[in-house]
Design a protein around this motif. Structure first.
Motif, PDB file in Angstrom:
ATOM      1  N   PRO A   3       0.768  -1.150   0.048  1.00  0.00           N
ATOM      2  CA  PRO A   3       0.033   0.156  -0.151  1.00  0.00           C
ATOM      3  C   PRO A   3       0.997   1.268   0.050  1.00  0.00           C
ATOM      4  N   LEU A   4       2.030   1.442   0.764  1.00  0.00           N
ATOM      5  CA  LEU A   4       2.747   2.395   0.695  1.00  0.00           C
ATOM      6  C   LEU A   4       3.322   2.698  -0.624  1.00  0.00           C
ATOM      7  N   ASN A   5       3.829   1.696  -1.392  1.00  0.00           N
ATOM      8  CA  ASN A   5       4.226   1.805  -2.683  1.00  0.00           C
ATOM      9  C   ASN A   5       2.998   2.487  -3.441  1.00  0.00           C
ATOM     10  N   GLU A  11       3.080   6.124  -5.730  1.00  0.00           N
ATOM     11  CA  GLU A  11       2.975   6.154  -7.234  1.00  0.00           C
ATOM     12  C   GLU A  11       1.738   6.829  -7.489  1.00  0.00           C
ATOM     13  N   GLY A  12       0.834   6.973  -6.402  1.00  0.00           N
ATOM     14  CA  GLY A  12      -0.694   7.794  -6.796  1.00  0.00           C
ATOM     15  C   GLY A  12      -1.595   6.708  -7.472  1.00  0.00           C
ATOM     16  N   GLN A  13      -1.474   5.756  -7.140  1.00  0.00           N
ATOM     17  CA  GLN A  13      -2.339   4.553  -7.721  1.00  0.00           C
ATOM     18  C   GLN A  13      -3.622   4.723  -6.882  1.00  0.00           C
ATOM     19  N   MET A  14      -4.531   5.563  -7.265  1.00  0.00           N
ATOM     20  CA  MET A  14      -5.903   5.979  -6.525  1.00  0.00           C
ATOM     21  C   MET A  14      -6.874   4.933  -6.441  1.00  0.00           C
ATOM     22  N   LEU A  15      -6.979   4.110  -7.261  1.00  0.00           N
ATOM     23  CA  LEU A  15      -7.829   3.009  -7.241  1.00  0.00           C
ATOM     24  C   LEU A  15      -7.310   2.094  -6.113  1.00  0.00           C
ATOM     25  N   GLN A  16      -6.150   1.547  -6.252  1.00  0.00           N
ATOM     26  CA  GLN A  16      -5.564   0.758  -5.141  1.00  0.00           C
ATOM     27  C   GLN A  16      -5.600   1.358  -3.676  1.00  0.00           C
ATOM     28  N   ILE A  17      -5.404   2.700  -3.675  1.00  0.00           N
ATOM     29  CA  ILE A  17      -5.531   3.287  -2.427  1.00  0.00           C
ATOM     30  C   ILE A  17      -6.912   3.249  -1.760  1.00  0.00           C
ATOM     31  N   VAL A  18      -7.702   3.450  -2.795  1.00  0.00           N
ATOM     32  CA  VAL A  18      -9.427   3.263  -2.344  1.00  0.00           C
ATOM     33  C   VAL A  18      -9.667   1.756  -1.830  1.00  0.00           C
ATOM     34  N   LEU A  19      -9.207   1.082  -2.666  1.00  0.00           N
ATOM     35  CA  LEU A  19      -9.519  -0.439  -2.234  1.00  0.00           C
ATOM     36  C   LEU A  19      -8.916  -0.742  -0.741  1.00  0.00           C
ATOM     37  N   PHE A  20      -7.517  -0.374  -0.648  1.00  0.00           N
ATOM     38  CA  PHE A  20      -6.823  -0.484   0.355  1.00  0.00           C
ATOM     39  C   PHE A  20      -7.407   0.070   1.825  1.00  0.00           C
ATOM     40  N   ALA A  21      -7.859   1.121   1.596  1.00  0.00           N
ATOM     41  CA  ALA A  21      -8.735   1.971   2.682  1.00  0.00           C
ATOM     42  C   ALA A  21     -10.277   1.385   2.954  1.00  0.00           C
ATOM     43  N   ALA A  22     -10.710   0.894   1.803  1.00  0.00           N
ATOM     44  CA  ALA A  22     -12.030   0.111   2.139  1.00  0.00           C
ATOM     45  C   ALA A  22     -11.854  -1.172   2.715  1.00  0.00           C
ATOM     46  N   VAL A  23     -10.831  -1.895   2.824  1.00  0.00           N
ATOM     47  CA  VAL A  23     -10.403  -3.092   3.301  1.00  0.00           C
ATOM     48  C   VAL A  23     -10.135  -2.804   5.091  1.00  0.00           C
ATOM     49  N   VAL A  24      -9.636  -1.817   5.260  1.00  0.00           N
ATOM     50  CA  VAL A  24      -9.337  -1.001   6.534  1.00  0.00           C
ATOM     51  C   VAL A  24     -10.505  -0.664   7.202  1.00  0.00           C
ATOM     52  N   GLY A  25     -11.578  -0.018   6.434  1.00  0.00           N
ATOM     53  CA  GLY A  25     -12.548   0.497   6.979  1.00  0.00           C
ATOM     54  C   GLY A  25     -13.615  -0.613   7.442  1.00  0.00           C
ATOM     55  N   VAL A  26     -13.713  -1.582   6.659  1.00  0.00           N
ATOM     56  CA  VAL A  26     -14.418  -2.905   6.743  1.00  0.00           C
ATOM     57  C   VAL A  26     -13.944  -3.616   8.220  1.00  0.00           C
ATOM     58  N   ALA A  27     -12.529  -3.816   7.944  1.00  0.00           N
ATOM     59  CA  ALA A  27     -12.162  -4.498   9.368  1.00  0.00           C
ATOM     60  C   ALA A  27     -12.545  -3.613  10.655  1.00  0.00           C
ATOM     61  N   LEU A  28     -12.381  -2.343  10.552  1.00  0.00           N
ATOM     62  CA  LEU A  28     -12.943  -1.482  11.711  1.00  0.00           C
ATOM     63  C   LEU A  28     -14.342  -1.497  12.012  1.00  0.00           C
ATOM     64  N   ILE A  29     -15.189  -1.759  11.158  1.00  0.00           N
ATOM     65  CA  ILE A  29     -16.743  -2.117  11.545  1.00  0.00           C
ATOM     66  C   ILE A  29     -16.746  -3.288  12.486  1.00  0.00           C
TER      67      ILE A  29
END
Length: 446
Positions: free
Chosen positions: A175-177, A181-199
């Motif tokens: 995710p840091l890479n 590199e500004g891969q926005m779609l990958q960043i959104v998907l990673f954030a979504a995984v973290v958000g679901v885990a928090l729920i």
């Protein structure tokens, strides 16, 4: 399963009030004045007036564009942390995983469908009006400063056996890479995984990270506030620099192209309003009145990321959207919902194909649709990104990318228009998701 540990209220009220005050202070008018002044100064410095040589004019243009580049840099600096924090907190605000699953699937399908419709509208408008037939080829040669390069071969579409690997690569292994590199779609998907885990975690364990995301949002908001002061000067400088390079004739000769894009965007906005009325029973005028501030600011800044805080506030307070929906759909829409940009890609591709007399054909148009939709998803929500996407679309369709220089002179104006339509699409998606998932609040006209 424990309920979301996040209080649904985002700490965005202070910045949202500030952005609203900018609109009430006629920021949009200041930007329009900056546009007119930039074009006027560019005319005096450019080849149309001939008051100075090209070297000195280019130097002055570069200095005039300095505020514009600072504005773009500030916005691009905070796009990734702002989207990352907003998506995590928006998902964590959901009532439960089942609601999140339904909402996520529906909103992604909605964005994909409307993006495809938007680019088809753009292709149809350009094919019907044919603005490229009104451009003098000799003037194009003079503007580009040389001969048009040979048309490149269209890129091949991915084969069926390559699709599984492409889908796997959407999830970032590092995710840091992806952030670097500004891969926005990958960043959104990673954030979504973290958000679901928090729920699915206990509230006491999830709260520290959510508080950290809240602080990160506040930092991003402060940077946005700085950038807003530069907006009128940024538009002035960038337009002055562009007009200095291409001259007045390139702007006046593009009126048919500008009309085609604006007419297509107006048709897309009318489609949004029709969807609101048919699918959610919401009248268009109350929606436009409630959203006027954020649409004006989006028009002024040319960045849906810059107005994201005001978009969330407008969705929650002006349109009566539940925070759990607004805080998820708005950041996601700012990342993958580029309908206005996709429509612009279609018009620009066909326009340049007509200018360079390239026969695109039905197969080429289908390739443009697929490429533009794919390129628009995950693109940064920053000013000027449409040009970057357009270069990819042109190469895929076999149209000379050198033609981008011809439309750069009017891109700033069109960027402002299509950004406003992009933001309108995000708000429409919020209303539809809230209606389909059992929203109870009503639209309030302000």
């Amino acid at each position: 399963m424990p309920r979301s540990p996040l209080n649904a209220t985002l700490p965005l009220s202070q910045l949202s009030d500030y952005l609203s005050s900018l609109v009430r202070g006629r920021l949009w008018l200041k930007v329009l004045i900056g546009m007119a002044a930039g074009i006027a100064v560019g005319m005096l410095l450019g080849p149309s007036a001939g008051l100075m040589d090209r070297g000195n004019a280019a130097t002055i243009g570069n200095w005039l564009a300095l505020p514009g580049h600072l504005f773009l840099t500030l916005i691009q600096m905070i796009v990734i942390p702002l989207v990352f924090a907003s998506v995590i907190r928006g998902i964590a605000a959901s009532e439960n995983v089942e609601q999140l699953r339904k909402m996520g699937l529906r909103v992604v399908l909605f964005f994909l469908a409307t993006t495809t419709i938007a680019i088809v509208i753009g292709l149809a408008m350009a094919d019907f009006i044919e603005p490229g037939r009104l451009i003098d080829p000799e003037r194009v040669q003079a503007t580009l400063g040389g001969t048009v390069p040979q048309v490149a071969n269209a890129a091949a579409t991915p084969e069926l056996r390559e699709l599984p690997a492409m889908l796997v690569n959407l999830l970032p292994s590092n995710p840091l890479n992806s952030m670097v590199e500004g891969q926005m779609l990958q960043i959104v998907l990673f954030a979504a995984v973290v958000g679901v885990a928090l729920i699915m975690m206990a509230p006491s364990q999830a709260r520290p990270l959510l508080e950290l995301m809240a602080s990160l949002q506040e930092v991003c908001m402060t940077v946005v506030r700085w950038a807003m002061w530069l907006a009128p000067f940024a538009v002035f400088g960038l337009l002055a620099q562009l007009t200095t390079k291409v001259g007045l004739h390139a702007l006046t000769g593009m009126l048919a192209y500008v009309f085609t894009v604006v007419a297509g965007l107006a048709l897309l906005l009318a489609l949004y309003l029709a969807l609101l009325y048919i699918m959610a029973g919401k009248r268009p005028l109350p929606f436009l009145r409630a959203a006027r501030d954020v649409l004006l600011l989006a028009f002024s800044t040319s960045s849906s990321a810059a107005v994201m805080p005001l978009s969330i506030k407008t969705a929650e307070e002006g349109l009566g959207i539940r925070p759990s929906i607004a805080q998820f759909v708005i950041p996601l829409g700012a990342t993958i919902n580029m309908n206005g940009t996709a429509l612009y890609q279609g018009v620009a591709a066909i326009f340049l194909a007509q200018v360079f007399q390239v026969d695109v054909g039905p197969g080429g148009m289908a390739l443009i649709v697929v490429t533009a939709v794919g390129a628009s998803i995950g693109s940064p929500a920053t000013p000027g990104v449409g040009i970057v996407i357009l270069s990819m679309v042109l190469e895929t369709a076999g149209i000379p990318a050198a033609g981008i220089a011809l439309i750069m002179g009017v891109d700033r104006i069109l960027d402002m228009c299509r950004t406003a339509v992009n933001v309108a699409g995000d708000l429409v998606a919020c209303i539809l998701m809230d209606s389909w998932l059992g929203g109870v609040q009503e639209v309030t006209a302000q």
